[in-house]
Design a protein around this motif. Structure first.
Motif, PDB file in Angstrom:
ATOM      1  N   SER A  63       5.105  -9.978   4.747  1.00 37.93           N
ATOM      2  CA  SER A  63       6.360  -8.986   4.874  1.00 37.93           C
ATOM      3  C   SER A  63       7.102  -9.015   3.439  1.00 37.93           C
ATOM      4  CB  SER A  63       7.562  -9.459   5.863  1.00 37.93           C
ATOM      5  OG  SER A  63       6.728  -8.957   7.043  1.00 37.93           O
ATOM      6  N   ARG A  64       6.431  -9.600   2.245  1.00 36.17           N
ATOM      7  CA  ARG A  64       6.690  -9.622   1.047  1.00 36.17           C
ATOM      8  C   ARG A  64       6.450  -8.345   0.291  1.00 36.17           C
ATOM      9  NH1 ARG A  64       3.255 -14.687  -1.399  1.00 36.17           N
ATOM     10  NH2 ARG A  64       1.723 -13.246  -0.395  1.00 36.17           N
ATOM     11  N   SER A  65       7.469  -7.977  -0.713  1.00 28.89           N
ATOM     12  CA  SER A  65       7.290  -6.766  -1.338  1.00 28.89           C
ATOM     13  C   SER A  65       6.273  -6.971  -2.441  1.00 28.89           C
ATOM     14  CB  SER A  65       8.925  -6.335  -2.070  1.00 28.89           C
ATOM     15  OG  SER A  65       9.706  -6.075  -0.832  1.00 28.89           O
ATOM     16  N   VAL A  66       5.490  -5.900  -2.334  1.00 33.70           N
ATOM     17  CA  VAL A  66       4.240  -6.075  -3.674  1.00 33.70           C
ATOM     18  C   VAL A  66       4.250  -4.609  -4.131  1.00 33.70           C
ATOM     19  CG1 VAL A  66       2.056  -6.482  -3.956  1.00 33.70           C
ATOM     20  CG2 VAL A  66       2.877  -7.510  -2.010  1.00 33.70           C
ATOM     21  N   VAL A  67       4.176  -4.832  -5.499  1.00 44.62           N
ATOM     22  CA  VAL A  67       4.390  -3.539  -6.515  1.00 44.62           C
ATOM     23  C   VAL A  67       3.109  -3.519  -7.169  1.00 44.62           C
ATOM     24  CG1 VAL A  67       5.453  -2.107  -8.524  1.00 44.62           C
ATOM     25  CG2 VAL A  67       6.989  -3.576  -6.861  1.00 44.62           C
ATOM     26  N   ASN A  68       2.317  -2.509  -6.875  1.00 45.40           N
ATOM     27  CA  ASN A  68       0.987  -2.275  -7.617  1.00 45.40           C
ATOM     28  C   ASN A  68       1.201  -1.341  -8.768  1.00 45.40           C
ATOM     29  OD1 ASN A  68      -0.715  -3.754  -5.615  1.00 45.40           O
ATOM     30  ND2 ASN A  68       0.291  -2.172  -4.205  1.00 45.40           N
ATOM     31  N   THR A  69       0.651  -1.593  -9.935  1.00 39.70           N
ATOM     32  CA  THR A  69       0.457  -0.900 -10.921  1.00 39.70           C
ATOM     33  C   THR A  69      -0.864  -0.493 -11.456  1.00 39.70           C
ATOM     34  OG1 THR A  69       2.564  -1.808 -11.769  1.00 39.70           O
ATOM     35  CG2 THR A  69       1.333  -0.493 -13.081  1.00 39.70           C
ATOM     36  N   ILE A  70      -1.224   0.950 -11.552  1.00 38.62           N
ATOM     37  CA  ILE A  70      -2.310   1.408 -11.746  1.00 38.62           C
ATOM     38  C   ILE A  70      -2.369   2.029 -13.376  1.00 38.62           C
ATOM     39  CG2 ILE A  70      -4.457   3.080 -11.201  1.00 38.62           C
ATOM     40  CD1 ILE A  70      -3.626   2.340  -8.331  1.00 38.62           C
ATOM     41  N   VAL A 123      -0.444  -6.635 -10.018  1.00 39.86           N
ATOM     42  CA  VAL A 123       0.288  -6.774  -8.558  1.00 39.86           C
ATOM     43  C   VAL A 123       1.293  -7.802  -8.765  1.00 39.86           C
ATOM     44  CG1 VAL A 123      -0.426  -7.620  -6.191  1.00 39.86           C
ATOM     45  CG2 VAL A 123      -2.108  -6.352  -7.698  1.00 39.86           C
ATOM     46  N   ASP A 124       2.396  -7.231  -8.446  1.00 36.27           N
ATOM     47  CA  ASP A 124       3.814  -8.247  -8.491  1.00 36.27           C
ATOM     48  C   ASP A 124       4.293  -8.274  -7.223  1.00 36.27           C
ATOM     49  OD1 ASP A 124       4.053  -8.475 -11.677  1.00 36.27           O
ATOM     50  OD2 ASP A 124       3.296  -6.451 -11.339  1.00 36.27           O
ATOM     51  N   PHE A 125       4.760  -9.547  -6.874  1.00 33.06           N
ATOM     52  CA  PHE A 125       5.529  -9.977  -5.847  1.00 33.06           C
ATOM     53  C   PHE A 125       7.166 -10.196  -6.017  1.00 33.06           C
ATOM     54  CE2 PHE A 125       1.155 -11.169  -4.966  1.00 33.06           C
ATOM     55  CZ  PHE A 125       1.032 -10.969  -3.602  1.00 33.06           C
ATOM     56  N   LEU A 126       8.084  -8.914  -5.480  1.00 32.35           N
ATOM     57  CA  LEU A 126       9.494  -9.150  -6.067  1.00 32.35           C
ATOM     58  C   LEU A 126      10.304  -9.416  -4.827  1.00 32.35           C
ATOM     59  CD1 LEU A 126       9.382  -5.686  -8.021  1.00 32.35           C
ATOM     60  CD2 LEU A 126       8.811  -8.114  -8.874  1.00 32.35           C
ATOM     61  N   GLU A 127      11.382 -10.146  -5.094  1.00 30.14           N
ATOM     62  CA  GLU A 127      12.229 -10.396  -4.037  1.00 30.14           C
ATOM     63  C   GLU A 127      13.079  -9.195  -3.883  1.00 30.14           C
ATOM     64  OE1 GLU A 127      14.637 -13.830  -5.326  1.00 30.14           O
ATOM     65  OE2 GLU A 127      12.804 -15.231  -5.179  1.00 30.14           O
ATOM     66  N   ARG A 128      13.407  -8.468  -4.849  1.00 34.08           N
ATOM     67  CA  ARG A 128      14.202  -7.119  -4.820  1.00 34.08           C
ATOM     68  C   ARG A 128      13.553  -6.269  -5.263  1.00 34.08           C
ATOM     69  NH1 ARG A 128      17.640 -11.153  -6.300  1.00 34.08           N
ATOM     70  NH2 ARG A 128      17.769  -9.915  -8.385  1.00 34.08           N
ATOM     71  N   VAL A 129      13.395  -4.821  -4.733  1.00 37.41           N
ATOM     72  CA  VAL A 129      12.907  -3.824  -5.277  1.00 37.41           C
ATOM     73  C   VAL A 129      13.749  -2.733  -5.557  1.00 37.41           C
ATOM     74  CG1 VAL A 129      11.006  -1.936  -4.837  1.00 37.41           C
ATOM     75  CG2 VAL A 129      10.614  -4.138  -4.033  1.00 37.41           C
ATOM     76  N   ASN A 130      13.979  -2.337  -6.515  1.00 39.82           N
ATOM     77  CA  ASN A 130      15.104  -1.422  -7.299  1.00 39.82           C
ATOM     78  C   ASN A 130      14.749  -0.874  -8.354  1.00 39.82           C
ATOM     79  OD1 ASN A 130      16.193  -3.276  -9.137  1.00 39.82           O
ATOM     80  ND2 ASN A 130      17.331  -4.078  -7.552  1.00 39.82           N
ATOM     81  N   GLY A 134      11.492  -1.122 -13.505  1.00 41.41           N
ATOM     82  CA  GLY A 134      11.441  -0.839 -14.908  1.00 41.41           C
ATOM     83  C   GLY A 134      10.893  -2.144 -15.515  1.00 41.41           C
ATOM     84  N   GLN A 135      11.482  -3.271 -15.133  1.00 43.19           N
ATOM     85  CA  GLN A 135      11.002  -4.677 -15.755  1.00 43.19           C
ATOM     86  C   GLN A 135       9.478  -4.836 -15.511  1.00 43.19           C
ATOM     87  OE1 GLN A 135      13.697  -7.406 -13.719  1.00 43.19           O
ATOM     88  NE2 GLN A 135      15.293  -7.168 -15.196  1.00 43.19           N
ATOM     89  N   VAL A 136       8.993  -4.707 -14.368  1.00 38.53           N
ATOM     90  CA  VAL A 136       7.601  -4.945 -14.122  1.00 38.53           C
ATOM     91  C   VAL A 136       6.648  -4.007 -15.168  1.00 38.53           C
ATOM     92  CG1 VAL A 136       5.633  -4.314 -12.625  1.00 38.53           C
ATOM     93  CG2 VAL A 136       7.679  -5.487 -11.585  1.00 38.53           C
ATOM     94  N   LEU A 137       7.038  -2.600 -15.081  1.00 41.10           N
ATOM     95  CA  LEU A 137       6.403  -1.629 -15.900  1.00 41.10           C
ATOM     96  C   LEU A 137       6.549  -2.145 -17.519  1.00 41.10           C
ATOM     97  CD1 LEU A 137       4.514   0.774 -16.473  1.00 41.10           C
ATOM     98  CD2 LEU A 137       6.395   1.957 -16.152  1.00 41.10           C
ATOM     99  N   MET A 138       7.503  -2.429 -18.155  1.00 37.56           N
ATOM    100  CA  MET A 138       7.743  -3.134 -19.362  1.00 37.56           C
ATOM    101  C   MET A 138       6.854  -4.217 -19.756  1.00 37.56           C
ATOM    102  SD  MET A 138      10.085  -0.803 -20.711  1.00 37.56           S
ATOM    103  CE  MET A 138       9.283   0.454 -19.491  1.00 37.56           C
ATOM    104  N   THR A 139       7.020  -5.237 -18.794  1.00 39.27           N
ATOM    105  CA  THR A 139       6.092  -6.250 -18.967  1.00 39.27           C
ATOM    106  C   THR A 139       4.705  -5.997 -19.029  1.00 39.27           C
ATOM    107  OG1 THR A 139       7.755  -7.672 -18.017  1.00 39.27           O
ATOM    108  CG2 THR A 139       5.732  -8.526 -18.109  1.00 39.27           C
ATOM    109  N   THR A 140       4.198  -5.246 -18.307  1.00 38.52           N
ATOM    110  CA  THR A 140       2.835  -4.943 -17.947  1.00 38.52           C
ATOM    111  C   THR A 140       2.162  -4.200 -19.239  1.00 38.52           C
ATOM    112  OG1 THR A 140       2.868  -4.777 -15.561  1.00 38.52           O
ATOM    113  CG2 THR A 140       1.048  -3.759 -16.623  1.00 38.52           C
TER     114      THR A 140
END
Length: 249
Positions: free
Chosen positions: A165-172, A184-191, A196-202
């Motif tokens: 039940s963890r939030s997972v953000v997949n970027t392709i 594949v990033d596991f986030l405590e909060r998804v907003n 935006g931070q995940v995409l900038m970092t990737t």
């Protein structure tokens, strides 16, 4: 004053005075190099034996023999280690390409040992995951970074939950005929901010300037639209958002 009592000496204490030179068998002191019994009760006898030419010669011959064995086997041991590593990493890549869980390796180990050269050196699944999988992952990740480096990629992002039940953000990333999961990033909060931070970092990890991405494909979640509107669009002038009505991944 009464005279001090001398320290009690036994065959074992005498042996301990000469580490790795003697051993005790049935209360008899034996020289490891000369393979003969020594009178342990008199230290002078033990000392004279250690200083004898025969003992010194036996010590030298044994040490030289060990050095020769090490020199002869070092290169072959190193070659075997590299062959073993290559076999195991190729096996992991084959399982990943065929979408076979590494846990299945355990039931195949008898077959590998019987029919594959060096197959007996293949470890069980936990060792594959802990010791060898990280190196295979890093090699594949470097290949992805090399391919997408400075490319005008299309981006697909979606959030889901895993078995815990963890939030997972997949970027392709998509470029020409290549569509690859790159993060594949596991986030405590998804907003909108965390997306935006995940995409900038990737994008930074893949050395893709912000003016190159062309398409941002996501679901129609409010935070995805807000992320594009308030974070991505001001930084990526060429980016077009294409929200879909249904989940993507």
């Amino acid at each position: 004053m009464p005279p001090k009592k001398s320290k009690s000496i036994s065959v074992h204490t005498r042996c301990n005075e000469y580490k790795d030179i003697f051993h005790v068998d049935d209360n008899i002191l034996f020289c490891n190099y000369c393979n003969i019994a020594i009178d342990w009760k008199h230290k002078s006898v033990v000392e004279n034996h250690c200083k004898s030419q025969k003992h010194i010669s036996n010590v030298r011959n044994q040490e030289e023999g060990q050095n020769r064995t090490q020199q002869l086997t070092f290169s072959s041991t190193q070659a075997f280690s590299e062959t073993k590593k290559l076999l195991i990493e190729d096996l992991i890549e084959a399982f990943a390409a065929a979408d076979i869980p590494l846990e299945k390796v355990n039931s195949l180990l008898p077959f590998f040992k019987k029919h594959i050269k060096n197959g007996g050196s293949i470890p069980q699944a936990p060792t594959l995951r802990q010791v060898y999988l990280p190196n295979v992952f890093n090699k594949q990740y470097q290949l992805l970074k090399s391919f997408f480096d400075s490319k005008p990629v299309a981006i697909i992002m979606d959030e889901t939950t895993d078995d815990c039940s963890r939030s997972v953000v997949n970027t392709i990333f998509c470029y020409r005929n290549k569509i690859k999961l790159v993060s594949v990033d596991f986030l405590e909060r998804v907003n909108n901010t965390t997306i935006g931070q995940v995409l900038m970092t990737t994008l930074t990890h893949f050395n893709i300037p912000f003016n190159l991405p062309r398409l941002f494909l996501s679901d129609s979640a409010a935070y995805m639209k807000k992320c594009y509107r308030e974070i991505l669009s001001p930084l990526m002038p060429n980016l077009i958002h294409a929200p879909c009505s249904y989940g993507l991944i």
